[in-house]
Motif scaffolding. Structure first.
Motif, PDB file in Angstrom:
ATOM      1  N   ASP A 251     -21.123  -0.735   3.017  1.00  0.00           N
ATOM      2  CA  ASP A 251     -19.960  -1.723   3.338  1.00  0.00           C
ATOM      3  C   ASP A 251     -18.711  -1.043   3.002  1.00  0.00           C
ATOM      4  OD1 ASP A 251     -21.911  -3.593   3.864  1.00  0.00           O
ATOM      5  OD2 ASP A 251     -21.535  -4.615   2.033  1.00  0.00           O
ATOM      6  N   LEU A 252     -17.860  -0.791   4.009  1.00  0.00           N
ATOM      7  CA  LEU A 252     -16.441  -0.340   3.954  1.00  0.00           C
ATOM      8  C   LEU A 252     -15.525  -1.286   4.114  1.00  0.00           C
ATOM      9  CD1 LEU A 252     -14.999   2.535   3.567  1.00  0.00           C
ATOM     10  CD2 LEU A 252     -14.819   2.673   6.083  1.00  0.00           C
ATOM     11  N   GLU A 253     -14.539  -1.339   3.176  1.00  0.00           N
ATOM     12  CA  GLU A 253     -13.362  -2.319   3.012  1.00  0.00           C
ATOM     13  C   GLU A 253     -12.151  -1.422   3.261  1.00  0.00           C
ATOM     14  OE1 GLU A 253     -12.286  -6.305   0.873  1.00  0.00           O
ATOM     15  OE2 GLU A 253     -12.541  -4.359  -0.513  1.00  0.00           O
ATOM     16  N   ILE A 254     -11.248  -2.022   4.459  1.00  0.00           N
ATOM     17  CA  ILE A 254      -9.903  -1.319   4.353  1.00  0.00           C
ATOM     18  C   ILE A 254      -8.915  -2.521   4.183  1.00  0.00           C
ATOM     19  CG2 ILE A 254      -8.394  -0.155   5.580  1.00  0.00           C
ATOM     20  CD1 ILE A 254     -10.731   0.960   7.228  1.00  0.00           C
ATOM     21  N   VAL A 255      -8.105  -2.150   3.044  1.00  0.00           N
ATOM     22  CA  VAL A 255      -6.916  -3.402   2.913  1.00  0.00           C
ATOM     23  C   VAL A 255      -5.502  -2.722   3.240  1.00  0.00           C
ATOM     24  CG1 VAL A 255      -6.072  -5.086   1.396  1.00  0.00           C
ATOM     25  CG2 VAL A 255      -8.541  -4.845   1.720  1.00  0.00           C
ATOM     26  N   ILE A 256      -4.700  -3.405   3.828  1.00  0.00           N
ATOM     27  CA  ILE A 256      -3.318  -2.960   3.693  1.00  0.00           C
ATOM     28  C   ILE A 256      -2.375  -4.030   3.301  1.00  0.00           C
ATOM     29  CG2 ILE A 256      -1.441  -2.002   5.211  1.00  0.00           C
ATOM     30  CD1 ILE A 256      -3.384  -0.798   7.051  1.00  0.00           C
ATOM     31  N   ARG A 257      -1.480  -3.769   2.341  1.00  0.00           N
ATOM     32  CA  ARG A 257      -0.787  -4.805   1.525  1.00  0.00           C
ATOM     33  C   ARG A 257       0.492  -4.434   1.674  1.00  0.00           C
ATOM     34  NH1 ARG A 257      -4.203  -7.914  -1.696  1.00  0.00           N
ATOM     35  NH2 ARG A 257      -6.372  -6.829  -2.348  1.00  0.00           N
ATOM     36  N   LYS A 258       1.615  -5.351   1.766  1.00  0.00           N
ATOM     37  CA  LYS A 258       2.882  -5.385   1.625  1.00  0.00           C
ATOM     38  C   LYS A 258       3.449  -6.379   0.431  1.00  0.00           C
ATOM     39  CE  LYS A 258       6.945  -3.698   3.049  1.00  0.00           C
ATOM     40  NZ  LYS A 258       7.777  -4.523   1.926  1.00  0.00           N
ATOM     41  N   ASP A 259       4.232  -5.730  -0.466  1.00  0.00           N
ATOM     42  CA  ASP A 259       4.699  -6.671  -1.698  1.00  0.00           C
ATOM     43  C   ASP A 259       3.557  -7.552  -2.035  1.00  0.00           C
ATOM     44  OD1 ASP A 259       7.137  -5.550  -0.852  1.00  0.00           O
ATOM     45  OD2 ASP A 259       7.735  -7.257   0.716  1.00  0.00           O
ATOM     46  N   GLY A 260       2.339  -6.934  -2.375  1.00  0.00           N
ATOM     47  CA  GLY A 260       1.205  -7.761  -2.641  1.00  0.00           C
ATOM     48  C   GLY A 260       0.536  -8.576  -1.677  1.00  0.00           C
ATOM     49  N   LYS A 261       0.947  -8.708  -0.672  1.00  0.00           N
ATOM     50  CA  LYS A 261       0.158  -9.583   0.244  1.00  0.00           C
ATOM     51  C   LYS A 261      -0.440  -8.960   1.358  1.00  0.00           C
ATOM     52  CE  LYS A 261       3.797 -13.344  -0.118  1.00  0.00           C
ATOM     53  NZ  LYS A 261       4.827 -14.173   0.500  1.00  0.00           N
ATOM     54  N   ILE A 262      -1.520  -9.229   1.846  1.00  0.00           N
ATOM     55  CA  ILE A 262      -2.512  -8.495   2.792  1.00  0.00           C
ATOM     56  C   ILE A 262      -1.657  -8.654   3.884  1.00  0.00           C
ATOM     57  CG2 ILE A 262      -4.689  -8.724   3.920  1.00  0.00           C
ATOM     58  CD1 ILE A 262      -5.858  -9.533   1.195  1.00  0.00           C
ATOM     59  N   ALA A 263      -1.407  -7.549   4.494  1.00  0.00           N
ATOM     60  CA  ALA A 263      -0.705  -7.333   6.084  1.00  0.00           C
ATOM     61  C   ALA A 263      -1.910  -7.352   6.904  1.00  0.00           C
ATOM     62  CB  ALA A 263       0.204  -6.300   6.104  1.00  0.00           C
ATOM     63  N   ALA A 264      -2.951  -6.564   6.731  1.00  0.00           N
ATOM     64  CA  ALA A 264      -4.078  -6.334   7.476  1.00  0.00           C
ATOM     65  C   ALA A 264      -5.285  -6.081   6.836  1.00  0.00           C
ATOM     66  CB  ALA A 264      -3.764  -5.189   8.679  1.00  0.00           C
ATOM     67  N   GLN A 300      12.950   1.980   4.240  1.00  0.00           N
ATOM     68  CA  GLN A 300      11.715   2.623   4.180  1.00  0.00           C
ATOM     69  C   GLN A 300      10.582   2.004   3.573  1.00  0.00           C
ATOM     70  OE1 GLN A 300      14.729   4.191   2.554  1.00  0.00           O
ATOM     71  NE2 GLN A 300      15.062   4.875   4.723  1.00  0.00           N
ATOM     72  N   PRO A 301      10.060   0.749   4.175  1.00  0.00           N
ATOM     73  CA  PRO A 301       9.297  -0.048   3.655  1.00  0.00           C
ATOM     74  C   PRO A 301       7.950   0.709   3.569  1.00  0.00           C
ATOM     75  CG  PRO A 301       9.772  -0.665   6.134  1.00  0.00           C
ATOM     76  CD  PRO A 301      10.828   0.368   5.462  1.00  0.00           C
ATOM     77  N   LEU A 302       6.950   0.528   2.487  1.00  0.00           N
ATOM     78  CA  LEU A 302       5.841   1.267   2.295  1.00  0.00           C
ATOM     79  C   LEU A 302       4.781   0.190   2.184  1.00  0.00           C
ATOM     80  CD1 LEU A 302       7.071   4.219   0.072  1.00  0.00           C
ATOM     81  CD2 LEU A 302       6.603   4.384   2.622  1.00  0.00           C
ATOM     82  N   TYR A 303       3.712   0.474   2.946  1.00  0.00           N
ATOM     83  CA  TYR A 303       2.535  -0.369   2.708  1.00  0.00           C
ATOM     84  C   TYR A 303       1.270   0.127   1.820  1.00  0.00           C
ATOM     85  CZ  TYR A 303       4.246  -3.037   6.779  1.00  0.00           C
ATOM     86  OH  TYR A 303       4.946  -3.993   7.560  1.00  0.00           O
ATOM     87  N   GLN A 304       0.877  -0.486   1.131  1.00  0.00           N
ATOM     88  CA  GLN A 304       0.013  -0.056   0.265  1.00  0.00           C
ATOM     89  C   GLN A 304      -1.545  -0.082   0.762  1.00  0.00           C
ATOM     90  OE1 GLN A 304      -0.012  -1.284  -4.233  1.00  0.00           O
ATOM     91  NE2 GLN A 304      -2.156  -2.011  -3.732  1.00  0.00           N
ATOM     92  N   VAL A 305      -2.159   1.161   0.832  1.00  0.00           N
ATOM     93  CA  VAL A 305      -3.508   1.268   1.556  1.00  0.00           C
ATOM     94  C   VAL A 305      -4.541   1.387   0.401  1.00  0.00           C
ATOM     95  CG1 VAL A 305      -4.781   2.674   3.183  1.00  0.00           C
ATOM     96  CG2 VAL A 305      -2.327   2.516   3.375  1.00  0.00           C
ATOM     97  N   GLU A 306      -5.483   0.548   0.409  1.00  0.00           N
ATOM     98  CA  GLU A 306      -6.703   0.485  -0.489  1.00  0.00           C
ATOM     99  C   GLU A 306      -8.054   0.759   0.550  1.00  0.00           C
ATOM    100  OE1 GLU A 306      -6.565  -3.274  -2.339  1.00  0.00           O
ATOM    101  OE2 GLU A 306      -4.339  -2.862  -2.952  1.00  0.00           O
ATOM    102  N   ILE A 307      -8.848   1.311   0.027  1.00  0.00           N
ATOM    103  CA  ILE A 307      -9.914   1.883   0.603  1.00  0.00           C
ATOM    104  C   ILE A 307     -11.208   1.882  -0.234  1.00  0.00           C
ATOM    105  CG2 ILE A 307     -11.309   3.284   1.974  1.00  0.00           C
ATOM    106  CD1 ILE A 307      -8.689   4.385   3.274  1.00  0.00           C
ATOM    107  N   THR A 308     -12.371   0.923  -0.014  1.00  0.00           N
ATOM    108  CA  THR A 308     -13.514   1.055  -0.823  1.00  0.00           C
ATOM    109  C   THR A 308     -14.676   0.820  -0.151  1.00  0.00           C
ATOM    110  OG1 THR A 308     -11.969  -0.628  -2.442  1.00  0.00           O
ATOM    111  CG2 THR A 308     -14.333  -0.696  -2.748  1.00  0.00           C
ATOM    112  N   ALA A 309     -15.611   1.457  -0.828  1.00  0.00           N
ATOM    113  CA  ALA A 309     -17.122   1.749  -0.152  1.00  0.00           C
ATOM    114  C   ALA A 309     -17.807   1.128  -1.387  1.00  0.00           C
ATOM    115  CB  ALA A 309     -17.304   3.003   0.257  1.00  0.00           C
ATOM    116  N   ARG A 310     -18.817   0.232  -0.832  1.00  0.00           N
ATOM    117  CA  ARG A 310     -19.659  -0.404  -1.699  1.00  0.00           C
ATOM    118  C   ARG A 310     -21.185  -0.100  -1.231  1.00  0.00           C
ATOM    119  NH1 ARG A 310     -15.361  -3.881  -1.359  1.00  0.00           N
ATOM    120  NH2 ARG A 310     -14.917  -4.417  -3.545  1.00  0.00           N
ATOM    121  N   CYS A 311     -21.934   0.531  -2.111  1.00  0.00           N
ATOM    122  CA  CYS A 311     -23.500   0.797  -1.724  1.00  0.00           C
ATOM    123  C   CYS A 311     -24.170   0.259  -2.901  1.00  0.00           C
ATOM    124  CB  CYS A 311     -23.487   2.412  -1.823  1.00  0.00           C
ATOM    125  SG  CYS A 311     -25.010   3.133  -1.630  1.00  0.00           S
TER     126      CYS A 311
END
Length: 536
Positions: A251-264, A300-311
């Motif tokens: 399972d692959l999870e992609i999370v994009i956050r802005k100021d701690g909140k999930i944007a996508a 220059q707003p920056l989004y936090q990108v988190e990528i996790t794979a679960r096996c």
């Protein structure tokens, strides 16, 4: 991925240049003459600490330490197996910066050689590790000693050096045949102070079942709806199944956050990973997207990108990184007077670029502090810069540099590391080194919003169309003998197109029009027009 850093408690020993890797046992028998150090390190740093040499950048002291490039230097590090996940499927040694020619040993077993400071040495070491104490040894030299007159004859010795134009002793025609920093062999703005050392981090990383090998992110489209923006992003993840025979579910999870909140965010369940690498592309839509702008044109707003794979019971994560949403291009359209534009366009807006060249901050670059990066880039912003050019005779910068440029809105014109001379492109080993280097660097840098352009060389196209140099060297470049220009004309473009086609590419600086320094097309270096550039 688990990481064990090996940066502290290294020992350094000096030996004759002729002591190659067959002399490892002789080094092991040495009881005296050891210097203590930690990484990153240039050999001059512990020598200065021990009072063997003086600060090379004061007065004429640089001459007193030139003997260093005529010796071999042996680094030794002991570490315990208890610090490492020995039950991992894959255990890799990573040496981020080896300057320059090196032989690497683990527990007195030779595990490889490396000859490129611009790409890390990576080796799977599980079979070499033992329980308890392990000994890592690295032999380093400048690499210049391997280049002969016959080697230089292949490129007709068509390499610029300060000593060609004055009575200076700065420069060395062998430099272009070694993948090392070019500038500290001597340039018009600095002395000959050839660097040797482990100039990046050393670490061991371990993986179970799967490994995320690379990540890419692209802003594919920005739609405007009144004052709001909607951004379509494409995220690429390369997940390696470490089992060479069996498939595995993931399972692959992609999370994009802005100021701690999930944007996508998106989870792709039950992906079948085949043995080896698996490339996974996923589009995400961000509503009310905040756009990244160069300094002076917006925030220059920056989004936090988190990528996790679960096996099954295994979780593998890519290091969290920040990304600014923006699109960038270069407008080279023709104008009415038959000249051409050369404009950077960010988010469909023309940007008036202001800045300077960025050269390495020290001839002993391993000792540059994080504080210095913060200070210099803050000064660039205070001077109203919005672009920095990484000059092609130096180094690809540390990750911190690009992170700060992302944060501050400093666009980066990124040269590949070729400068002012012919390169042995027809040698297979050299082509392989360049391709490996460019692949590594484009993949590393492509997630940084500050990267505005990849550029093939510093001044090479101009030099090899300049009668002053061609007459001096008695050469005539042609399609059949390009003196290294095939690399920026073909190879570089292939690599950029494969890894990040959304980042503009330019063959050289200067380049465009006739004789590669035409004011009517592209960019120009104004040496012959009454201007002199400033480096920082």
């Amino acid at each position: 991925m688990n990481i064990t850093k090996l940066n502290d408690f290294w020992a350094l020993h000096e030996a004759p240049l002729s002591w190659d890797r067959q002399y490892l046992s002789d080094i092991n028998r040495q009881k005296e003459g050891w210097y203590q150090c930690k990484l990153p390190v240039d050999v001059r740093m512990p020598l200065m600490d021990a009072g063997v040499i003086k600060e090379p950048l004061e007065g004429d002291n640089s001459y007193e330490s030139q003997w260093i490039e005529e010796r071999s230097w042996w680094f030794v590090k002991h570490f315990s197996s208890s610090d490492i996940r020995m039950d991992a499927d894959v255990i890799e040694l990573v040496l981020e910066g080896l300057d320059t020619n090196s032989d690497i040993f683990l527990n007195d077993q030779y595990i490889g050689s490396h000859q490129n400071v611009h790409v890390p040495f990576i080796c799977e070491i599980k079979r070499f590790l033992v329980k308890g104490d392990n000994r890592l040894t690295v032999r380093l030299t400048s690499g210049l000693e391997h280049i002969s007159i016959q080697d230089l004859a292949e490129i007709d010795c068509a390499v610029t050096a300060e000593s060609d134009f004055s009575d200076s002793d700065r420069g060395d025609h062998r430099r272009t045949m070694v993948r090392r920093p070019q500038y500290n062999i001597g340039w018009d703005w600095g002395p000959r102070l050839v660097s040797i050392g482990i100039t990046g981090q050393a670490l061991v990383r371990t993986y179970h079942k799967i490994a995320i090998r690379e990540v890419g992110i692209e802003t594919k489209e920005i739609k405007r709806d009144g004052e709001k923006n909607q951004a379509l992003l494409n995220v690429m993840v390369n997940a390696e199944n470490l089992n060479i025979v069996d498939t595995v579910d993931c399972d692959l999870e992609i999370v994009i956050r802005k100021d701690g909140k999930i944007a996508a965010g998106k989870t792709i369940p039950n992906i079948l990973l085949t043995s080896g690498t698996n490339y996974i592309n996923q589009e995400l839509l961000l509503n009310e997207a905040e756009l990244w702008w160069p300094a002076g044109y917006g925030r220059q707003p920056l989004y936090q990108v988190e990528i996790t794979a679960r096996c099954k019971d295994m979780v593998e994560s890519w290091p969290v990184f920040h990304y600014g949403i923006r699109k960038i291009s270069i407008d080279t359209s023709a104008m009415e007077d038959e000249t051409r534009n050369f404009k950077f366009i960010v988010n469909e807006q023309e940007i008036f670029c202001k800045g300077a060249n960025w050269i390495p901050n020290d001839f002993i670059y391993a000792r540059v502090t994080e504080e210095k990066y913060h200070t210099l880039l803050e000064e660039a912003i205070e001077a109203n810069f919005n672009m920095i050019r990484i000059w092609g005779g130096g180094l690809y910068e540390r990750e911190l540099f690009y992170d700060l440029c992302d944060e501050k809105g400093l666009l980066v014109w990124q040269d590949f590391m070729l400068a002012c001379g012919a390169y042995p492109e027809r040698q297979a080993w050299f082509e392989n080194e360049i391709r490996s280097e460019y692949t590594y660097q484009t993949k590393r840098l492509r997630t940084h919003s500050c990267i505005a352009l990849f550029c093939g060389t510093n001044e090479n196209h101009w030099i090899f169309s300049n009668p002053e140099f061609l007459d001096r060297w008695k050469i005539k470049p042609s399609y059949q003998n390009q003196y290294g220009l095939w690399i920026p004309n073909v190879l570089s473009k292939e690599v950029v197109w494969m890894n990040c086609p959304y980042i503009p590419y330019w063959n050289s600086s200067p380049y465009g029009g006739k004789n590669a320094n035409d004011l009517d097309c592209g960019d120009a270096h104004l040496w012959s027009h009454g201007f002199v550039s400033n480096d920082i």
